[in-house]
Write an enzyme that holds these catalytic residues in place. Structure first.
Site, PDB file in Angstrom:
ATOM      1  N   HIS A   1     -26.265  44.721  32.758  1.00 12.29           N
ATOM      2  CA  HIS A   1     -25.203  45.352  33.535  1.00 12.29           C
ATOM      3  C   HIS A   1     -25.766  46.535  34.329  1.00 12.29           C
ATOM      4  CE1 HIS A   1     -22.448  43.021  31.080  1.00 12.29           C
ATOM      5  NE2 HIS A   1     -21.398  43.516  31.741  1.00 12.29           N
TER       6      HIS A   1
ATOM      7  N   GLU B   1      20.191  42.293  23.037  1.00 17.44           N
ATOM      8  CA  GLU B   1      20.010  41.497  24.250  1.00 17.44           C
ATOM      9  C   GLU B   1      21.031  41.924  25.303  1.00 17.44           C
ATOM     10  OE1 GLU B   1      20.169  36.779  25.595  1.00 17.44           O
ATOM     11  OE2 GLU B   1      21.143  37.422  23.740  1.00 17.44           O
ATOM     12  N   HIS B   2      22.316  41.900  24.924  1.00 17.21           N
ATOM     13  CA  HIS B   2      23.394  42.341  25.805  1.00 17.21           C
ATOM     14  C   HIS B   2      24.043  43.578  25.182  1.00 17.21           C
ATOM     15  CE1 HIS B   2      23.331  37.838  26.214  1.00 17.21           C
ATOM     16  NE2 HIS B   2      23.230  38.177  27.488  1.00 17.21           N
TER      17      HIS B   2
ATOM     18  N   HIS C   1      28.386  30.567  21.494  1.00 14.44           N
ATOM     19  CA  HIS C   1      27.136  29.903  21.868  1.00 14.44           C
ATOM     20  C   HIS C   1      26.686  28.942  20.771  1.00 14.44           C
ATOM     21  CE1 HIS C   1      25.722  31.364  25.705  1.00 14.44           C
ATOM     22  NE2 HIS C   1      26.113  32.581  25.400  1.00 14.44           N
TER      23      HIS C   1
ATOM     24  N   GLN D   1      29.862  35.607  22.882  1.00 15.08           N
ATOM     25  CA  GLN D   1      28.541  35.333  22.318  1.00 15.08           C
ATOM     26  C   GLN D   1      28.634  34.399  21.127  1.00 15.08           C
ATOM     27  OE1 GLN D   1      25.702  36.400  23.976  1.00 15.08           O
ATOM     28  NE2 GLN D   1      27.408  36.806  25.347  1.00 15.08           N
TER      29      GLN D   1
ATOM     30  N   ASP E   1      26.329  36.739  32.725  1.00 17.36           N
ATOM     31  CA  ASP E   1      25.841  35.402  32.391  1.00 17.36           C
ATOM     32  C   ASP E   1      25.822  34.494  33.610  1.00 17.36           C
ATOM     33  OD1 ASP E   1      25.248  35.722  29.744  1.00 17.36           O
ATOM     34  OD2 ASP E   1      27.127  34.887  28.988  1.00 17.36           O
TER      35      ASP E   1
END
Length: 433
Positions: free
Chosen positions: A423, A330-331, A265, A262, A364
């Site tokens: 209505h 996230e992961h 990135h 990670q 991934d």
């Protein structure tokens, strides 16, 4: 030199330290917002001309027409033929696995008929056109092409287009090959806020889309937020994150690489490891210090770990689970002896990777589930990208004569309670006299 924060849940200021570590605002300052709003307005007014001007300026090219920035299906097939055969085969294998997984998500229309003949149901319809943004940075993100495009194709979207910048006129054949494998209809070599505006509002060449998906920098993220409402978007994504929970049964050298996967990135990415063993924590740190030296993206990893990484010592398994649900990563890697048992207690996570052999990087690329996941704690209320993001649901209602009598009386009563007389009268037109 590798530096990473070491936290202990017994520290008096642990909560403040963790809050500071997790703090992230993905979008945007006033200057960025002002620039993006100007770009969007310019694209809306001048269309292709503005798109060409911005592309020439920011991507350092010199083109005079959109035809020079457009790659049709044959061009994508040509790119696929240029990459190594092993890479093309890997793309095809990954695509097959991703497609097979997402086929399980397809929703079907349904309906039922009540005793009085009234029909109720739901109609599922794919979107007409989806736009995919692919960054043009240092890493060709072919996997993002597959993960974003294939769910749309499985959903039945007839047209998926892709935009990606080509700085200095260069674009990765690997990325274009992924577009070919994923069945993308055409690619426009444009990027930034101007590409998002073109996908949202359309130009003479770029048709307006119903939804825009895919990651990007702060200008792209800001533009997506600005056009939301005109089009749908997937999410405003923050930096990539991993949380590794380990009981010490996985080799420290493996976990070091998981953290790096990670961190490489970008410098804002976040890698956090939690364990109840101080000895194991020290082993992982030692492995990270040794192994980082061999990484081509070492400087990015070191900065990421220094600014946003952490090794956390917890006091119990229950405390680790509390941290998982607080961070909502996230992961999430559950590198423990009984990962499925622990997973039952996880309420907030984008994707859960269970067991020592389940590296997050497998998800991934090729495991099958989508790698477009909620970041920055948004897993508390949102989910991975999927087929459902490209399908619309329409309610079906067909009231019978008898149903009109029954429902008309109920609706009229409720309408008058809301002081909406028209209505009520509309409903009563269907009531038997």
């Amino acid at each position: 030199m590798l530096t990473v924060s070491k936290l202990n849940t017994t520290d008096k200021d642990f909560n403040q330290q963790l809050d500071a570590l997790l703090s992230w605002e993905s979008v945007s300052n006033h200057e960025v917002l002002h620039t993006v709003q100007h770009v969007i307005s310019d694209i809306r007014q001048r269309g292709d001309d503005a798109l060409i001007d911005y592309t020439n300026k920011f991507d350092r090219v010199s083109v005079s027409s959109m035809s020079e920035l457009t790659i049709e299906a044959q061009g994508l097939a040509d790119a696929a033929a240029r990459i190594p055969a092993a890479q093309l085969e890997a793309l095809k294998q990954a695509a097959e696995r991703i497609e097979r997984y997402h086929n399980k998500q397809v929703s079907e229309s349904w309906q039922y008929t009540e005793a009085d003949g009234t029909l109720l149901g739901q109609k599922i319809t794919p979107m007409d056109r989806v736009g995919l943004y692919v960054p043009g940075g240092t890493a060709p993100l072919a996997s993002s092409v597959l993960m974003n495009a294939l769910p749309a194709k499985v959903a039945g979207v007839p047209e998926v287009v892709m935009v990606t910048p080509a700085p200095d006129g260069k674009v990765s054949d690997f990325t274009l090959a992924a577009a070919h494998v994923a069945g993308i209809n055409r690619v426009f070599l444009v990027g930034g806020a101007q590409a998002i505006a073109a996908l949202a509002y359309g130009t003479q060449t770029v048709a307006a889309c119903d939804k825009i998906v895919g990651p990007g920098n702060i200008f792209v993220a800001t533009a997506k937020r600005e056009v939301f409402g005109k089009v749908g978007i997937d999410m405003i994504a923050g930096p990539s994150e991993i949380m590794v929970v380990s009981d010490g049964t996985t080799p420290a050298s493996w976990l070091a690489e998981d953290m790096f996967s990670q961190a490489e990135h970008d410098t804002d990415a976040q890698s956090i490891l939690v364990t109840t063993s101080a000895e194991h924590l020290a082993e992982v740190e030692a492995a990270m210090v040794e192994q980082v030296q061999t990484h081509p993206r070492k400087e990015i990893i070191l900065t990421s770990l220094k600014d946003r990484g952490a090794l956390i010592l917890a006091q119990s398994e229950e405390e680790m689970i509390e941290l998982i649900n607080r961070i909502a990563p996230e992961h999430l890697e559950l590198s423990v002896a009984e990962p499925q048992k622990m997973a039952q207690q996880v309420r907030h996570a984008g994707a859960i990777f269970m067991g020592k052999y389940t590296a997050e990087s497998l998800g991934d690329y090729c495991a099958g589930p989508n790698h477009v996941l909620p970041t920055s704690g948004t897993a508390r209320f949102s989910s991975p990208l999927g087929v459902y993001d490209f399908q619309k649901r329409s309610s079906l209602i067909m009231v019978s004569e008898e149903g009109g009598d029954t429902l008309g009386k109920i609706a009229a009563e409720l309408a008058r309670g809301e002081q909406l007389e028209a209505h009520a009268r509309s409903a009563e037109c269907r009531v038997k006299k």
